[in-house]
Design a protein around this motif. Structure first.
Motif, PDB file in Angstrom:
ATOM      1  N   LEU A   1       0.819  -1.217   0.000  1.00  0.00           N
ATOM      2  CA  LEU A   1       0.000   0.000   0.000  1.00  0.00           C
ATOM      3  C   LEU A   1       0.848   1.261   0.000  1.00  0.00           C
ATOM      4  CD1 LEU A   1      -2.854   1.274   0.206  1.00  0.00           C
ATOM      5  CD2 LEU A   1      -2.562   1.218   2.688  1.00  0.00           C
ATOM      6  N   VAL A   2       0.473   2.180  -0.883  1.00  0.00           N
ATOM      7  CA  VAL A   2       1.041   3.530  -0.887  1.00  0.00           C
ATOM      8  C   VAL A   2      -0.071   4.478  -0.457  1.00  0.00           C
ATOM      9  CG1 VAL A   2       2.079   5.355  -2.268  1.00  0.00           C
ATOM     10  CG2 VAL A   2       2.584   2.961  -2.797  1.00  0.00           C
ATOM     11  N   LEU A   3       0.170   5.256   0.584  1.00  0.00           N
ATOM     12  CA  LEU A   3      -0.805   6.250   1.028  1.00  0.00           C
ATOM     13  C   LEU A   3      -0.443   7.587   0.403  1.00  0.00           C
ATOM     14  CD1 LEU A   3      -3.209   7.159   2.755  1.00  0.00           C
ATOM     15  CD2 LEU A   3      -1.603   7.496   4.657  1.00  0.00           C
ATOM     16  N   ALA A   4      -1.307   8.068  -0.489  1.00  0.00           N
ATOM     17  CA  ALA A   4      -1.059   9.336  -1.175  1.00  0.00           C
ATOM     18  C   ALA A   4      -1.602  10.479  -0.325  1.00  0.00           C
ATOM     19  CB  ALA A   4      -1.711   9.325  -2.559  1.00  0.00           C
ATOM     20  N   SER A   5      -1.023  10.627   0.853  1.00  0.00           N
ATOM     21  CA  SER A   5      -1.457  11.661   1.794  1.00  0.00           C
ATOM     22  C   SER A   5      -0.418  11.787   2.892  1.00  0.00           C
ATOM     23  CB  SER A   5      -2.803  11.290   2.422  1.00  0.00           C
ATOM     24  OG  SER A   5      -3.145  12.181   3.457  1.00  0.00           O
ATOM     25  N   THR A   6      -0.151  13.012   3.309  1.00  0.00           N
ATOM     26  CA  THR A   6       0.755  13.227   4.438  1.00  0.00           C
ATOM     27  C   THR A   6      -0.024  13.501   5.718  1.00  0.00           C
ATOM     28  OG1 THR A   6       0.935  15.568   3.837  1.00  0.00           O
ATOM     29  CG2 THR A   6       2.640  14.090   2.989  1.00  0.00           C
TER      30      THR A   6
END
Length: 198
Positions: A12-17
């Motif tokens: 999983l890549v979370l596109a959010s900081t």
């Protein structure tokens, strides 16, 4: 891939900081293999309604992140809406007071767009709507909340997981959605995309 070789398990890549989104995922045992910061223009389009706005931004964020073949990208966007009016993050304390005045004594919608891009490369987007009702806020309560600094940097000018929870007299729908990510719906989307989950 060599013949007979096993495909790597999806990660999983979370596109959010957003730390709130990471915390919500951690609560259900989901830990991204990496975090990416998508760079997109978040300005609403002319005449754009809140539901369409969060769906467009979630998908744009997910597609703005480079993805390896075995990676699943998750992106989200949350906004507060009074009618068709989108309440973004307050620009300053004056703007925050304006927002709290709009929310005082009335119900509003919190919309989250969630987009998952699976190994097939296709974005799948869902919008979740939670209705929140605030008690009437006195000038003293607004001053107290503004002075806390909690509302700055938050869509709609408040954080339900903080002091503003004391203003909420009604909620219909997902509480985690108001925090920043609808956990139930997100988990289903990640499962459908093939992310290994317990």
């Amino acid at each position: 891939m060599p013949p007979g070789a096993k495909a790597p398990a999806p990660t999983l890549v979370l596109a959010s900081t957003s730390p709130r989104r990471r915390e919500l995922l951690a609560r259900i045992g989901v830990v991204p293999s990496r975090i990416a910061a998508p760079e997109i223009d978040e300005t609403p389009l002319k005449g754009e309604v809140p539901r369409a706005y969060v769906a467009r931004l979630a998908e744009a964020k997910a597609l703005a992140v480079a993805r390896a073949p075995e990676e699943i990208v998750l992106a989200g966007d949350t906004t507060v809406a009074v009618g068709r009016r989108i309440l973004e993050k307050p620009a300053d304390e004056t703007d925050l007071r304006r927002m709290l005045g709009l929310l005082s004594g009335r119900r509003h919608h919190v919309y989250s767009g969630v987009c998952v891009v699976g190994p097939d490369g296709k974005p799948r987007t869902r919008v979740v709507d939670t209705i929140v009702g605030f008690k009437p806020l006195s000038p003293v309560e607004i001053d107290w909340y503004v002075a806390s600094g909690e509302g700055m940097g938050k869509a709609g000018g408040y954080a339900i997981q903080g002091r503003a929870e004391g203003f909420v007299r009604y909620l219909a729908g997902s509480h985690s959605n108001v925090v920043g990510l609808p956990v139930f719906e997100t988990l289903g989307m990640l499962r459908s995309a093939g992310l290994p989950l317990g």
